[in-house]
Design an enzyme around this catalytic site. Structure first.
Site, short mmCIF file in Angstrom:
data_model
loop_
_atom_site.label_atom_id
_atom_site.label_comp_id
_atom_site.label_asym_id
_atom_site.label_seq_id
_atom_site.Cartn_x
_atom_site.Cartn_y
_atom_site.Cartn_z
N LEU A 132 1.11 -1.10 0.29
CA LEU A 132 0.01 -0.08 0.04
C LEU A 132 0.84 0.92 -0.03
O LEU A 132 0.19 2.45 -0.55
CB LEU A 132 -0.81 -0.18 0.99
CG LEU A 132 -2.23 -0.82 1.64
CD1 LEU A 132 -3.18 -1.02 2.27
CD2 LEU A 132 -2.43 -1.12 -0.22
N ILE A 171 4.44 -4.92 10.81
CA ILE A 171 3.86 -5.87 10.58
C ILE A 171 2.65 -6.04 9.98
O ILE A 171 1.57 -5.20 11.03
CB ILE A 171 4.43 -7.18 11.79
CG1 ILE A 171 5.95 -6.57 12.41
CG2 ILE A 171 4.03 -8.11 10.92
CD1 ILE A 171 7.26 -6.74 11.20
N SER A 172 2.83 -6.59 8.89
CA SER A 172 1.55 -6.84 8.72
C SER A 172 0.47 -7.99 8.45
O SER A 172 -0.20 -8.24 7.52
CB SER A 172 1.77 -5.95 6.69
OG SER A 172 2.10 -6.85 6.25
N TYR A 200 -1.12 -10.78 16.09
CA TYR A 200 -1.27 -9.29 15.08
C TYR A 200 -2.54 -8.02 15.03
O TYR A 200 -2.36 -6.84 15.33
CB TYR A 200 -0.93 -9.71 13.97
CG TYR A 200 -1.94 -9.02 12.24
CD1 TYR A 200 -0.80 -7.79 11.85
CD2 TYR A 200 -2.63 -8.87 11.51
CE1 TYR A 200 -1.07 -6.69 11.29
CE2 TYR A 200 -2.81 -8.38 10.90
CZ TYR A 200 -2.32 -7.07 10.98
OH TYR A 200 -2.42 -6.17 8.96
N LEU A 207 1.10 3.33 7.39
CA LEU A 207 0.42 1.97 6.55
C LEU A 207 2.32 0.98 6.78
O LEU A 207 2.09 -0.23 7.36
CB LEU A 207 1.27 2.21 5.11
CG LEU A 207 0.24 2.75 4.92
CD1 LEU A 207 0.87 3.48 3.24
CD2 LEU A 207 -0.97 2.66 4.57
P1 NAI Z 1 3.07 -4.73 3.59
O1 NAI Z 1 4.33 -5.94 4.55
O2 NAI Z 1 3.44 -4.51 2.23
O3 NAI Z 1 3.69 -3.22 4.18
C1 NAI Z 1 4.33 -2.96 6.02
C2 NAI Z 1 5.72 -2.35 5.78
O4 NAI Z 1 5.67 -1.89 6.92
C3 NAI Z 1 6.77 -2.69 5.12
O5 NAI Z 1 6.93 -2.24 3.68
C4 NAI Z 1 8.05 -3.05 5.76
O6 NAI Z 1 9.42 -2.95 5.50
C5 NAI Z 1 7.90 -2.17 6.81
N1 NAI Z 1 8.25 -2.55 8.76
C6 NAI Z 1 8.18 -3.36 8.98
N2 NAI Z 1 8.20 -3.40 10.07
C7 NAI Z 1 8.50 -1.89 10.11
C8 NAI Z 1 9.24 -0.88 11.54
N3 NAI Z 1 10.04 -2.09 12.47
N4 NAI Z 1 9.64 -0.41 10.83
C9 NAI Z 1 9.80 1.00 9.74
N5 NAI Z 1 9.21 -0.34 8.83
C10 NAI Z 1 8.78 -1.17 9.24
O7 NAI Z 1 1.80 -4.04 4.39
P2 NAI Z 1 0.54 -4.03 3.47
O8 NAI Z 1 -0.64 -4.07 2.51
O9 NAI Z 1 1.12 -2.77 2.73
O10 NAI Z 1 -0.11 -3.03 4.45
C11 NAI Z 1 -0.15 -1.79 4.80
C12 NAI Z 1 -1.23 -1.41 6.51
O11 NAI Z 1 -2.36 -1.81 5.98
C13 NAI Z 1 -0.45 -2.64 6.95
O12 NAI Z 1 0.17 -2.15 8.63
C14 NAI Z 1 -0.91 -3.62 7.40
O13 NAI Z 1 -1.25 -4.24 8.48
C15 NAI Z 1 -2.08 -3.00 6.93
N6 NAI Z 1 -3.41 -3.78 6.44
C16 NAI Z 1 -3.09 -4.09 4.87
C17 NAI Z 1 -4.03 -5.16 4.92
C18 NAI Z 1 -3.65 -5.57 2.77
O14 NAI Z 1 -4.72 -6.10 2.62
N7 NAI Z 1 -3.33 -5.05 2.61
C19 NAI Z 1 -5.40 -5.36 5.38
C20 NAI Z 1 -5.04 -5.18 6.22
C21 NAI Z 1 -4.33 -4.13 6.88
C1 15L Z 2 -4.20 -8.07 6.25
O1 15L Z 2 -4.32 -7.49 8.09
C2 15L Z 2 -2.48 -7.85 5.99
O2 15L Z 2 -1.88 -7.17 6.23
C3 15L Z 2 -3.20 -8.67 4.40
O3 15L Z 2 -2.03 -8.54 4.16
C4 15L Z 2 -4.58 -9.57 4.09
O4 15L Z 2 -3.42 -10.33 4.95
C5 15L Z 2 -5.82 -9.03 4.84
O5 15L Z 2 -4.88 -9.29 6.43
C6 15L Z 2 -6.38 -10.17 4.82
O6 15L Z 2 -7.03 -10.37 5.73
O7 15L Z 2 -7.06 -10.61 4.08
#
Ligand code: NAI
Ligand code: 15L
Length: 266
Positions: free
Chosen positions: A14, A73-74, A135, A70
């Site tokens: 994202l 840990i995701s 998480y 954003l």
């Molecule tokens: P992603 O895992 O691709 O991106 C998360 C980023 O956070 C990574 O680039 C990682 O290097 C960075 N990160 C991890 N630990 C860190 C630390 N200690 N310090 C600084 N940066 C750190 O996840 P994505 O899919 O882009 O999601 C973005 C956010 O949205 C996350 O917080 C995730 O939990 C949340 N989310 C995403 C969903 C999705 O479907 N993509 C669904 C629900 C929540």
């Molecule tokens: C999340 O919270 C995760 O960050 C994403 O990678 C997906 O697993 C999403 O939920 C989901 O529930 O599909």
């Protein structure tokens, strides 16, 4: 228009979408992650930082007037990694926002805060937490910290329980939980453009026919998701057989996360 918008997790899925599609929201995008971000382009600043490092996060937030959080840990992981990025990291972020007078945050929470509800249940903003793993617990903490910093210090946060935000739904469950990139971008826009935000819980899902979540409390936000995962149903159903009725993927809002163990320390 904001002066400087901080995007944490800018190297993630994202984060990459935000980096290219949120440029109109601020004069400068400040991009941060622990993963490589490449060089800063026009209108960008690149500031690597570990969210668990209080001094680094303080420097990151200084001079910003909005945050799209954003980073972290995701997915399910061992406790020490979740603790550093999602628990200590959230404390560092909100403390820095308080010290530096940041007034508005887009907080990427998750459907895994309510992941143990059954899929026949429909939820609105009043649903109490039912996390499906550590998480999910960390995202409950993040939402609660956002509420504390709203009530005590007036910092406004959109607590967005993102469903599944990818280019398209990847399985049957995601026909209910999918959030398109266009609807995600439109939501971030409204969060920073609306006059008064408050601290709402927002279910981050597109207008899916099979959706489980009710956002009807968001009367003043002006966000109308436009996409619908239904157009992908035939392809999704052809790609894999339906899970058994007792499979967590078919039982819970959080799907297979509900079956994750407590991960041992690496
Ligand atoms: P992603 O895992 O691709 O991106 C998360 C980023 O956070 C990574 O680039 C990682 O290097 C960075 N990160 C991890 N630990 C860190 C630390 N200690 N310090 C600084 N940066 C750190 O996840 P994505 O899919 O882009 O999601 C973005 C956010 O949205 C996350 O917080 C995730 O939990 C949340 N989310 C995403 C969903 C999705 O479907 N993509 C669904 C629900 C929540
Ligand atoms: C999340 O919270 C995760 O960050 C994403 O990678 C997906 O697993 C999403 O939920 C989901 O529930 O599909």
């Amino acid at each position: 228009m904001l002066n400087r918008l901080l995007i944490t997790g800018a190297a993630g899925g994202l984060g990459k979408v935000s980096r290219t599609r949120l440029t109109h929201l601020a004069h400068t995008l400040r991009l941060s992650d622990v993963a490589p971000l490449g060089d800063a382009g026009p209108g960008e600043e690149v500031m690597p930082a570990d969210l668990g490092d209080a001094a680094a996060v303080d420097a990151l937030v200084a001079g910003c007037d909005g945050i799209v959080h954003l980073g972290g840990i995701s997915v399910e992981d061992c406790f020490s990694r979740i603790l550093n990025a999602n628990i200590v990291g959230i404390f560092n972020l909100y403390e820095a926002a308080r010290r530096h007078g940041v007034k508005r945050v887009f907080l990427a929470s998750s459907n895994h805060t309510i992941g143990f509800y059954r899929q026949h249940q429909r939820l609105d903003e009043t649903a109490t937490f039912r996390p499906d793993g550590l998480y999910g617990v960390s995202k409950c903490y993040a939402e609660t910290m956002a509420l504390l910093y709203h009530d005590k210090f007036g910092i406004e946060t959109a607590r967005v329980r993102i469903g599944s935000c990818f280019s398209q739904p990847m399985d049957r469950r995601q026909l209910s939980t999918w959030l398109s990139y266009d609807d995600f971008v439109a939501l971030v826009e409204r969060v920073f453009q609306v006059e008064r935000l408050g601290c709402p819980v927002i279910y981050g899902a597109s207008a899916n026919d099979a959706g489980w979540w009710d956002n009807s409390h968001l009367t003043g936000l002006g966000w109308q998701p436009k996409d619908n995962a239904e157009i992908f149903r035939a392809a999704v159903e052809a790609a894999a057989p339906a899970p058994a009725a007792n499979d967590p993927a078919a039982l819970y809002h959080g799907g297979k996360f509900a079956a994750d163990p407590i991960f041992p320390e690496a």
